[in-house]
Design a protein around this motif. Structure first.
Motif, PDB file in Angstrom:
ATOM      1  N   GLY A   8       0.563  -1.054   0.053  1.00 57.39           N
ATOM      2  CA  GLY A   8      -0.200   0.119   0.412  1.00 57.39           C
ATOM      3  C   GLY A   8       1.132   1.668   0.083  1.00 57.39           C
ATOM      4  O   GLY A   8       0.093   2.221  -0.198  1.00 57.39           O
ATOM      5  N   MET A   9       2.020   1.380   0.280  1.00 54.59           N
ATOM      6  CA  MET A   9       2.905   1.919   0.795  1.00 54.59           C
ATOM      7  C   MET A   9       3.750   1.894  -0.213  1.00 54.59           C
ATOM      8  O   MET A   9       4.816   3.389  -0.372  1.00 54.59           O
ATOM      9  N   ALA A  10       3.812   1.180  -1.427  1.00 55.70           N
ATOM     10  CA  ALA A  10       4.848   1.245  -2.559  1.00 55.70           C
ATOM     11  C   ALA A  10       5.301   2.493  -2.915  1.00 55.70           C
ATOM     12  O   ALA A  10       6.589   2.741  -3.718  1.00 55.70           O
ATOM     13  N   HIS A  11       4.744   2.913  -3.615  1.00 53.19           N
ATOM     14  CA  HIS A  11       4.497   4.233  -4.619  1.00 53.19           C
ATOM     15  C   HIS A  11       5.693   5.279  -4.149  1.00 53.19           C
ATOM     16  O   HIS A  11       5.409   6.273  -4.198  1.00 53.19           O
ATOM     17  N   THR A  12       5.366   5.645  -2.586  1.00 53.30           N
ATOM     18  CA  THR A  12       6.579   6.297  -1.356  1.00 53.30           C
ATOM     19  C   THR A  12       7.808   5.291  -1.061  1.00 53.30           C
ATOM     20  O   THR A  12       8.792   6.695  -1.032  1.00 53.30           O
ATOM     21  N   LEU A  13       8.343   4.257  -1.941  1.00 53.02           N
ATOM     22  CA  LEU A  13       9.781   4.147  -2.008  1.00 53.02           C
ATOM     23  C   LEU A  13      10.336   4.664  -2.806  1.00 53.02           C
ATOM     24  O   LEU A  13      11.759   4.828  -2.585  1.00 53.02           O
ATOM     25  N   ALA A  14      10.334   5.674  -3.890  1.00 51.78           N
ATOM     26  CA  ALA A  14      10.713   6.024  -4.671  1.00 51.78           C
ATOM     27  C   ALA A  14      10.926   7.469  -4.193  1.00 51.78           C
ATOM     28  O   ALA A  14      12.293   8.331  -4.299  1.00 51.78           O
ATOM     29  N   TYR A  15      10.310   7.643  -2.865  1.00 44.39           N
ATOM     30  CA  TYR A  15      10.648   8.804  -2.021  1.00 44.39           C
ATOM     31  C   TYR A  15      12.397   9.177  -1.019  1.00 44.39           C
ATOM     32  O   TYR A  15      12.580   9.796  -0.683  1.00 44.39           O
ATOM     33  N   ASP A  16      11.854   7.958  -0.624  1.00 46.27           N
ATOM     34  CA  ASP A  16      13.345   7.250   0.387  1.00 46.27           C
ATOM     35  C   ASP A  16      13.959   7.531  -0.683  1.00 46.27           C
ATOM     36  O   ASP A  16      15.219   7.433   0.023  1.00 46.27           O
ATOM     37  N   GLY A  17      14.550   6.788  -1.675  1.00 49.28           N
ATOM     38  CA  GLY A  17      14.906   6.378  -2.431  1.00 49.28           C
ATOM     39  C   GLY A  17      16.098   7.863  -3.154  1.00 49.28           C
ATOM     40  O   GLY A  17      17.658   8.089  -3.338  1.00 49.28           O
ATOM     41  N   LEU A  18      14.976   9.125  -3.079  1.00 45.63           N
ATOM     42  CA  LEU A  18      14.951  10.539  -3.400  1.00 45.63           C
ATOM     43  C   LEU A  18      15.515  11.297  -2.079  1.00 45.63           C
ATOM     44  O   LEU A  18      16.698  11.538  -2.343  1.00 45.63           O
ATOM     45  N   ILE A  19      15.330  10.630  -0.903  1.00 50.04           N
ATOM     46  CA  ILE A  19      15.913  11.324   0.166  1.00 50.04           C
ATOM     47  C   ILE A  19      17.538  10.725   0.068  1.00 50.04           C
ATOM     48  O   ILE A  19      18.398  11.217   0.842  1.00 50.04           O
ATOM     49  N   MET A  20      17.727   9.253  -0.261  1.00 51.43           N
ATOM     50  CA  MET A  20      18.885   8.930  -0.152  1.00 51.43           C
ATOM     51  C   MET A  20      19.855   9.799  -1.056  1.00 51.43           C
ATOM     52  O   MET A  20      21.100   9.924  -0.356  1.00 51.43           O
ATOM     53  N   GLY A  21      19.396   9.725  -2.297  1.00 51.88           N
ATOM     54  CA  GLY A  21      20.177  10.409  -2.959  1.00 51.88           C
ATOM     55  C   GLY A  21      21.706   9.393  -3.650  1.00 51.88           C
ATOM     56  O   GLY A  21      21.282   8.361  -3.820  1.00 51.88           O
ATOM     57  N   ASP A  22      22.379  10.173  -3.562  1.00 55.82           N
ATOM     58  CA  ASP A  22      23.848   9.263  -3.641  1.00 55.82           C
ATOM     59  C   ASP A  22      24.674   8.576  -3.003  1.00 55.82           C
ATOM     60  O   ASP A  22      25.484   7.792  -2.897  1.00 55.82           O
ATOM     61  N   THR A  23      23.804   8.924  -2.156  1.00 61.00           N
ATOM     62  CA  THR A  23      24.881   8.252   0.098  1.00 61.00           C
ATOM     63  C   THR A  23      25.000   6.560  -0.427  1.00 61.00           C
ATOM     64  O   THR A  23      25.020   6.112   0.787  1.00 61.00           O
ATOM     65  N   GLN A  24      24.162   5.788  -1.001  1.00 56.24           N
ATOM     66  CA  GLN A  24      24.216   4.672  -0.888  1.00 56.24           C
ATOM     67  C   GLN A  24      24.784   3.758  -2.408  1.00 56.24           C
ATOM     68  O   GLN A  24      24.511   2.780  -3.272  1.00 56.24           O
ATOM     69  N   SER A  25      25.144   4.200  -2.835  1.00 56.49           N
ATOM     70  CA  SER A  25      26.277   4.578  -3.817  1.00 56.49           C
ATOM     71  C   SER A  25      27.514   3.651  -3.811  1.00 56.49           C
ATOM     72  O   SER A  25      28.130   3.187  -4.248  1.00 56.49           O
ATOM     73  N   GLY A  26      27.916   3.670  -2.070  1.00 55.25           N
ATOM     74  CA  GLY A  26      29.779   3.071  -2.161  1.00 55.25           C
ATOM     75  C   GLY A  26      30.764   4.380  -1.608  1.00 55.25           C
ATOM     76  O   GLY A  26      31.441   4.164  -2.096  1.00 55.25           O
ATOM     77  N   LYS A  27      30.378   5.417  -1.888  1.00 54.62           N
ATOM     78  CA  LYS A  27      31.410   6.849  -2.392  1.00 54.62           C
ATOM     79  C   LYS A  27      31.489   7.385  -0.830  1.00 54.62           C
ATOM     80  O   LYS A  27      30.175   7.127   0.120  1.00 54.62           O
ATOM     81  N   PRO A  28      32.396   7.711  -0.440  1.00 52.34           N
ATOM     82  CA  PRO A  28      32.278   8.215   0.622  1.00 52.34           C
ATOM     83  C   PRO A  28      31.065   9.576   1.129  1.00 52.34           C
ATOM     84  O   PRO A  28      31.372   9.264  -0.283  1.00 52.34           O
ATOM     85  N   LEU A  29      30.702  10.116   2.252  1.00 50.20           N
ATOM     86  CA  LEU A  29      29.067  10.896   2.547  1.00 50.20           C
ATOM     87  C   LEU A  29      30.429  11.998   1.785  1.00 50.20           C
ATOM     88  O   LEU A  29      31.474  12.510   2.490  1.00 50.20           O
TER      89      LEU A  29
END
Length: 267
Positions: free
Chosen positions: A179-200
């Motif tokens: 029911g909340m699947a459409h909001t998963l992309a929201y959290d992806g945008l919040i994370m941005g590129d901080t889950q890319s394996g690169k330093p913060l």
């Protein structure tokens, strides 16, 4: 539930319980206020707790045709206006990163910041989230494949082994996440590129309030490394590992987590 209207007309629903200094609880990805209710009840022994449904979840609406992280910060700002005092913020997982972003934008309107396991990926401790993750999520939801979107979130973002998925799908919580699947992309945008394996990034957050970054002692090393790296970037940051805990502490050990938060905010 009580409601407040955010800047773009979105209705944000929240529960208010307890007494004492105000604290806003920011939910993780694929979660609404119900998931944080046990923690809110523990915190209510020391605080007035504002446990809300993030936009697009539970009893909250979402009036924006295009999502931006700023809209979610405006939702928190609307709650602060209702509270009428300077609250602390607590966020877990992706909600921790949203709370961090809010503290960056609303620095002088936040008292203290407590974060549990922001899911940054800053080294080779685990595979990075795919570069086209958000696009893939949006396509799955657009095509009506909500269960597949949750599955993709679980495997690509959370790192759940595929062999565990059938067990997870049998639990009623899976339907709630659909029911909340459409909001998963929201959290992806919040994370941005901080889950890319690169330093913060060293210049993304300018948070000057006292900040506690917590992890579970039993959580994966990449989570602990990321939390320590974040603390190094914050002028008033401190790190704490909770004995015997892992990423599920919000739901499985709310008393332990509430104790650490209370000790930090009300030393």
């Amino acid at each position: 539930m009580l409601t407040v209207i955010s800047k773009d007309g979105t209705q944000i629903a929240y529960e208010k319980i307890g007494s004492g200094p105000a604290i806003i609880v920011v939910a993780a990805a694929a979660a609404d206020h119900n998931d944080a209710t046990p923690l809110a009840q523990q915190l209510a022994q020391s605080f007035t707790v504002y446990n809300y449904d993030r936009r697009g979840r539970g009893n909250s609406t979402d009036n924006s045709s295009t999502y931006t992280v700023d809209r979610e910060i405006e939702d928190i700002e609307a709650l602060i206006h209702v509270i009428g005092e300077t609250p602390s913020l607590f966020g877990s997982s992706a909600g921790a990163v949203l709370a961090l972003e809010a503290a960056d934008k609303l620095d002088n309107r936040i008292a203290k910041l407590a974060l549990y396991e922001p899911p940054f990926i800053i080294n080779d401790g685990r595979a990075p989230v795919p570069a086209d993750y958000i696009q893939n999520l949006n396509k799955l939801v657009h095509d009506g494949n909500r269960s597949d979107a949750v599955e993709y979130f679980m495997t690509a973002a959370i790192g759940v082994p595929a062999e565990f998925l059938d067990y997870m799908k049998a639990d009623p919580s899976w339907g709630n996440m659909e029911g909340m699947a459409h909001t998963l992309a929201y959290d992806g945008l919040i994370m941005g590129d901080t889950q890319s394996g690169k330093p913060l990034p060293t210049d993304r957050w300018h948070v000057h309030v006292p900040t506690l970054v917590m992890t579970g002692e039993n959580s994966e090393p990449f989570i602990q490394s990321a939390a320590k790296a974040l603390v190094e970037l914050l002028p008033h940051g401190e790190y704490r590992a909770l004995p015997g805990q892992d990423h599920s502490a919000v739901m499985m050990a709310p008393d332990v987590l509430a104790g650490a938060i209370t000790e930090f905010i009300q030393p």
